[in-house]
Design a protein around this motif. Sequence first.
Motif, short mmCIF file in Angstrom:
data_model
loop_
_atom_site.label_atom_id
_atom_site.label_comp_id
_atom_site.label_asym_id
_atom_site.label_seq_id
_atom_site.Cartn_x
_atom_site.Cartn_y
_atom_site.Cartn_z
N GLY A 152 30.67 34.66 40.57
CA GLY A 152 31.54 33.96 40.81
C GLY A 152 32.80 34.60 40.39
O GLY A 152 33.99 34.80 40.19
N ASN A 153 32.75 35.71 41.65
CA ASN A 153 34.01 36.55 41.72
C ASN A 153 33.96 37.51 40.88
O ASN A 153 34.98 38.26 41.36
N TYR A 154 33.27 37.84 40.50
CA TYR A 154 33.60 39.11 39.43
C TYR A 154 33.35 40.53 40.10
O TYR A 154 32.57 40.41 41.05
N PRO A 155 33.36 41.38 39.55
CA PRO A 155 34.65 41.33 39.24
C PRO A 155 36.34 41.40 39.84
O PRO A 155 37.31 41.95 39.55
N PHE A 156 36.10 40.99 40.68
CA PHE A 156 37.53 41.23 41.40
C PHE A 156 38.60 39.88 41.55
O PHE A 156 39.28 40.17 41.76
N GLN A 157 38.34 38.99 40.32
CA GLN A 157 38.90 38.63 39.36
C GLN A 157 40.36 39.52 38.67
O GLN A 157 40.63 38.59 38.79
N TRP A 158 39.53 40.37 38.69
CA TRP A 158 40.00 41.40 37.44
C TRP A 158 41.48 42.24 38.85
O TRP A 158 42.80 42.53 37.52
N PHE A 159 41.55 42.03 40.06
CA PHE A 159 42.67 43.00 40.32
C PHE A 159 43.25 41.65 41.36
O PHE A 159 43.88 42.13 41.71
N THR A 160 42.75 40.96 41.74
CA THR A 160 43.20 39.73 42.98
C THR A 160 43.16 38.37 42.45
O THR A 160 41.83 37.98 41.85
N SER A 161 44.00 37.41 42.91
CA SER A 161 43.57 35.88 42.78
C SER A 161 42.70 35.64 43.70
O SER A 161 42.69 34.49 43.91
N ILE A 162 42.68 36.24 44.84
CA ILE A 162 42.39 36.16 46.33
C ILE A 162 40.36 35.76 46.06
O ILE A 162 39.98 36.78 45.64
N GLN A 163 40.10 34.80 46.42
CA GLN A 163 37.96 34.94 46.27
C GLN A 163 37.95 35.46 47.44
O GLN A 163 37.05 35.18 48.55
N VAL A 164 37.38 37.03 46.97
CA VAL A 164 37.06 38.12 47.66
C VAL A 164 35.39 37.62 48.40
O VAL A 164 34.83 37.68 49.13
N ASP A 165 35.03 36.99 47.42
CA ASP A 165 32.72 36.56 47.28
C ASP A 165 33.19 35.73 48.74
O ASP A 165 32.02 35.96 49.34
N ASN A 166 34.36 34.56 48.62
CA ASN A 166 34.45 33.76 49.68
C ASN A 166 34.72 34.55 50.52
O ASN A 166 33.76 33.97 52.04
N ILE A 167 35.26 35.38 51.36
CA ILE A 167 36.10 36.10 52.12
C ILE A 167 34.43 36.79 52.94
O ILE A 167 33.63 36.67 53.79
N LEU A 168 34.02 36.66 51.66
CA LEU A 168 32.33 37.94 52.03
C LEU A 168 31.44 37.00 52.18
O LEU A 168 30.91 37.18 53.55
N MET A 169 31.44 36.61 51.72
CA MET A 169 30.80 34.58 52.66
C MET A 169 30.80 34.83 54.27
O MET A 169 29.97 34.68 55.07
N LEU A 170 31.78 34.24 54.30
CA LEU A 170 33.03 33.96 55.44
C LEU A 170 32.31 35.34 56.72
O LEU A 170 31.59 34.98 57.62
N LEU A 171 32.66 36.61 56.04
CA LEU A 171 31.77 37.73 57.09
C LEU A 171 31.12 38.16 57.14
O LEU A 171 30.79 37.69 58.17
#
Length: 196
Positions: A152-171
């Motif tokens: 669920g975008n952990y631990p990226f949610q601590w550093f940014t509001s960007i959905q890094v998990d969705n970006i990684l999945m798109l990549l």
Amino acid sequence: MNTANRITMARIALIPLFMLFFTKWPAWLAEVSGIIQFLNNYGSYIAIGIFVLASGTDKLDGYVARKYNQITNLGKLLDPLADKLLISVALIMMVQADMIASWVAVIMISREFVITGLRMIASAQGIALAADKLGKWKMVLQVIAIVAVLLGNYPFQWFTSIQVDNILMLLAVCLTLISGINYLVQNFKILKLNDM
């Protein structure tokens, strides 16, 4: 059965366990069973651990097979099959849980069907098509993206509001397409398609 193949079989055996722990059971069942309640509360975390463990065995069985000269025809069949099953099951379960869009799973799984079909054609002609580096990087990125979404975008949610998990999945989807097209272009000309 040698050690490398046992590791691959263990990866396949972990897939139903991943499904068991990932599944959300009906609330009425959780009310009458402490085990089901535990699975509903903590199962997803255990499922992530199982997925990471299973993914890690991919490198381990290959390393053992090469280091100890345990490369076999059975291993050549089981290793890519285990990878495809693990990724496909994870994607399908994630679609069912509304964690990813269905088109993401369709693209990734379809790529594997197409490449497997190409390898079967090549095998029938006595040609062995090896996996390329782009395909291996694709697998690594898929695993990272799946884990990021499962967390669920952990631990990226601590550093940014960007959905890094969705970006990684798109990549991962993009690399899946690119690696598939590259593999087809590189190997299509090798096949004697005129004989088919």
